[in-house]
Design a protein around this motif. Structure first.
Motif, mmCIF file in Angstrom:
data_model
loop_
_atom_site.group_PDB
_atom_site.id
_atom_site.type_symbol
_atom_site.label_atom_id
_atom_site.label_comp_id
_atom_site.label_asym_id
_atom_site.label_seq_id
_atom_site.Cartn_x
_atom_site.Cartn_y
_atom_site.Cartn_z
ATOM 1 N N VAL A 201 0.627 -1.230 -0.181
ATOM 2 C CA VAL A 201 -0.130 0.077 -0.106
ATOM 3 C C VAL A 201 0.991 1.254 -0.083
ATOM 4 C CG1 VAL A 201 -1.794 1.145 1.144
ATOM 5 C CG2 VAL A 201 -1.869 -1.371 1.269
ATOM 6 N N ALA A 202 0.376 2.163 -0.816
ATOM 7 C CA ALA A 202 1.086 3.560 -0.782
ATOM 8 C C ALA A 202 1.067 4.283 0.631
ATOM 9 C CB ALA A 202 0.569 4.524 -1.979
ATOM 10 N N GLY B 75 5.130 0.739 8.095
ATOM 11 C CA GLY B 75 4.319 -0.061 7.060
ATOM 12 C C GLY B 75 3.815 -1.167 7.701
ATOM 13 N N ARG B 76 2.378 -1.676 7.589
ATOM 14 C CA ARG B 76 1.511 -2.484 8.179
ATOM 15 C C ARG B 76 1.119 -3.452 6.771
ATOM 16 N NH1 ARG B 76 -1.914 0.540 10.835
ATOM 17 N NH2 ARG B 76 -1.876 -0.362 12.657
ATOM 18 N N PHE B 77 0.445 -4.722 7.275
ATOM 19 C CA PHE B 77 -0.481 -5.376 6.424
ATOM 20 C C PHE B 77 -1.737 -5.417 6.597
ATOM 21 C CE2 PHE B 77 3.692 -7.157 7.783
ATOM 22 C CZ PHE B 77 4.489 -6.843 6.472
ATOM 23 N N HIS B 78 -2.624 -5.440 5.414
ATOM 24 C CA HIS B 78 -4.081 -5.164 5.581
ATOM 25 C C HIS B 78 -4.844 -6.634 5.028
ATOM 26 C CE1 HIS B 78 -2.412 -1.308 5.496
ATOM 27 N NE2 HIS B 78 -3.326 -1.105 5.916
ATOM 28 N N PHE B 79 -5.683 -6.774 5.698
ATOM 29 C CA PHE B 79 -6.636 -7.996 4.989
ATOM 30 C C PHE B 79 -7.052 -7.705 3.656
ATOM 31 C CE2 PHE B 79 -10.811 -10.638 5.252
ATOM 32 C CZ PHE B 79 -10.237 -12.006 5.445
ATOM 33 N N ALA C 109 -14.015 1.292 14.451
ATOM 34 C CA ALA C 109 -14.584 -0.012 13.819
ATOM 35 C C ALA C 109 -13.477 -0.301 12.538
ATOM 36 C CB ALA C 109 -15.913 0.239 13.215
ATOM 37 N N GLY C 110 -13.152 -1.631 12.799
ATOM 38 C CA GLY C 110 -12.399 -2.173 11.865
ATOM 39 C C GLY C 110 -13.151 -2.634 10.452
ATOM 40 N N PHE C 111 -13.088 -2.184 9.282
ATOM 41 C CA PHE C 111 -13.971 -2.465 8.124
ATOM 42 C C PHE C 111 -13.046 -3.151 7.186
ATOM 43 C CE2 PHE C 111 -15.847 -1.173 4.052
ATOM 44 C CZ PHE C 111 -17.003 -1.319 4.389
ATOM 45 N N GLN C 112 -13.424 -4.072 6.323
ATOM 46 C CA GLN C 112 -12.534 -4.919 5.656
ATOM 47 C C GLN C 112 -11.951 -4.235 4.367
ATOM 48 O OE1 GLN C 112 -13.972 -8.620 4.088
ATOM 49 N NE2 GLN C 112 -13.197 -8.194 1.924
ATOM 50 N N GLY C 113 -12.658 -3.231 3.631
ATOM 51 C CA GLY C 113 -12.091 -2.352 2.740
ATOM 52 C C GLY C 113 -11.866 -3.495 1.621
ATOM 53 N N PRO C 114 -11.431 -2.917 0.263
ATOM 54 C CA PRO C 114 -10.414 -2.044 0.165
ATOM 55 C C PRO C 114 -11.077 -0.652 -0.372
ATOM 56 C CG PRO C 114 -9.762 -3.141 -1.471
ATOM 57 C CD PRO C 114 -10.996 -3.911 -0.799
ATOM 58 N N TYR C 115 -12.477 -0.441 -0.097
ATOM 59 C CA TYR C 115 -13.140 0.726 -0.629
ATOM 60 C C TYR C 115 -13.436 1.488 0.608
ATOM 61 C CZ TYR C 115 -17.739 -1.737 0.827
ATOM 62 O OH TYR C 115 -18.451 -2.392 1.441
ATOM 63 N N ASP D 108 -16.969 5.524 16.533
ATOM 64 C CA ASP D 108 -16.693 6.910 16.375
ATOM 65 C C ASP D 108 -15.812 7.156 15.200
ATOM 66 O OD1 ASP D 108 -18.200 7.792 18.863
ATOM 67 O OD2 ASP D 108 -16.443 6.752 19.999
ATOM 68 N N ALA D 109 -15.202 6.241 14.825
ATOM 69 C CA ALA D 109 -14.174 6.144 13.748
ATOM 70 C C ALA D 109 -14.341 4.924 12.935
ATOM 71 C CB ALA D 109 -12.812 6.600 14.005
ATOM 72 N N VAL D 110 -13.753 4.873 11.630
ATOM 73 C CA VAL D 110 -13.580 3.672 10.962
ATOM 74 C C VAL D 110 -12.461 3.592 10.157
ATOM 75 C CG1 VAL D 110 -15.227 4.638 9.033
ATOM 76 C CG2 VAL D 110 -14.973 2.042 9.351
ATOM 77 N N GLY D 111 -11.656 2.253 9.984
ATOM 78 C CA GLY D 111 -10.422 2.222 9.317
ATOM 79 C C GLY D 111 -10.383 0.875 8.748
ATOM 80 N N MET D 112 -9.373 0.265 8.137
ATOM 81 C CA MET D 112 -9.182 -0.845 7.709
ATOM 82 C C MET D 112 -8.009 -1.729 8.255
ATOM 83 S SD MET D 112 -9.716 0.295 3.495
ATOM 84 C CE MET D 112 -10.912 1.482 3.266
#
Length: 271
Positions: free
Chosen positions: A56-57, A78-82, A183-189, A205-209
């Motif tokens: 990811v950039a 830099g981390r890794f995402h589902f 809240a952890g959302f799958q994404g990547p949209y 209160d906040a959402v990210g991936m």
């Protein structure tokens, strides 16, 4: 998996002069903290046996180890995402390695969308709790008792003592901050307006991936976790313009200096 984690940890140990006691995961565009380190050593992810690679950039893809406020720290730049196609165990693989390196405190940061309307782009939110909206988690499958228990407790996913240390540090430095549930959302949209209404009704209160998988793994491994979310945009239906990753990175970079100051102060007070 245990044998692979041992090999990764041994490789890192053999490359380092320092023995890190605190780990920090940096989210997209939040790289200023690295400039605060002294006695710096760098290991690229691609050189570590069995380690995933960032795609990811805004994620540099390296471990940076050094001294911060007199303490030895390991920074994941830099981390890794589902959503990158990794399994949850691959996403959290570095956390397992951290545990075998002897690290007991983990600071997780991220760039995310704000739902709470008192937030604005650039706000730092101390994470009080999480909601897992992803379709999986890193503990599914056969449990290895050498890592942790089959059914770990999540009463205090973000350590209350570390939360108080972060509050005190922010107030002392006059850094504006909020608190809330991530809240952890799958994404990547980027989420739809309807999804944001649903997530808000669930208490977020906040959402990210990101962040949620690492939080689950770290608690399972018996580590203390502090989470700091950087609100880089307001969520869909609240924000009046369309989302872009470039704008997220731009806002994160602007907030990175405050985040760096805050983490410096927190690390200084960590025991």
């Amino acid at each position: 998996m245990y044998d692979k984690v041992v090999q990764s940890a041994e490789y890192i140990k053999n490359r380092l002069k320092l023995s890190p006691e605190i780990a920090i995961v940096l989210g997209s565009g939040l790289g200023d903290l690295v400039d605060s380190l002294t006695e710096t050593e760098i290991i690229n992810y691609e050189d570590i046996p069995h380690f995933p690679q960032s795609t990811v950039a805004g994620h540099a893809g390296r471990l940076v180890i050094g001294k911060l406020k007199g303490k030895s720290v390991l920074i994941m730049q830099g981390r890794f995402h589902f959503f990158e196609g990794y399994s949850m165990k691959e996403v959290t693989y570095p956390v397992f390695v951290m545990k075998l390196l002897g690290i007991s405190n983990l600071i997780l940061t991220n760039a995310c969308g704000g739902i709470k309307e008192s937030f604005s782009p650039g706000t730092l939110m101390l994470i009080e709790d999480f909601i897992n909206l992803m379709p999986s988690n890193p503990l599914i499958g056969v449990n290895d008792e050498r890592f942790g228990p089959r059914f770990p407790d999540m009463t205090e996913p973000y350590n209350l003592e570390l939360l108080q240390v972060a509050r005190n540090a922010a107030e002392k430095l006059s850094i504006p901050y909020g608190e809330g549930v991530y809240a952890g959302f799958q994404g990547p949209y980027y989420e739809t307006a309807a999804e944001i209404r649903m997530i808000r009704n669930h208490g977020a209160d906040a959402v990210g991936m990101s962040t949620v998988p690492e939080t689950i793994a770290a608690n399972y491994l018996g580590m203390k976790v502090l989470g700091i979310a950087c609100i880089t945009n307001m969520a869909t239906g609240i924000q009046k313009v369309k989302h872009s990753h470039e704008r997220v990175i731009e806002i994160a970079k602007k907030a990175s200096s405050d985040l760096s100051l805050l983490i410096n102060a927190v690390v200084e007070e960590m025991k």
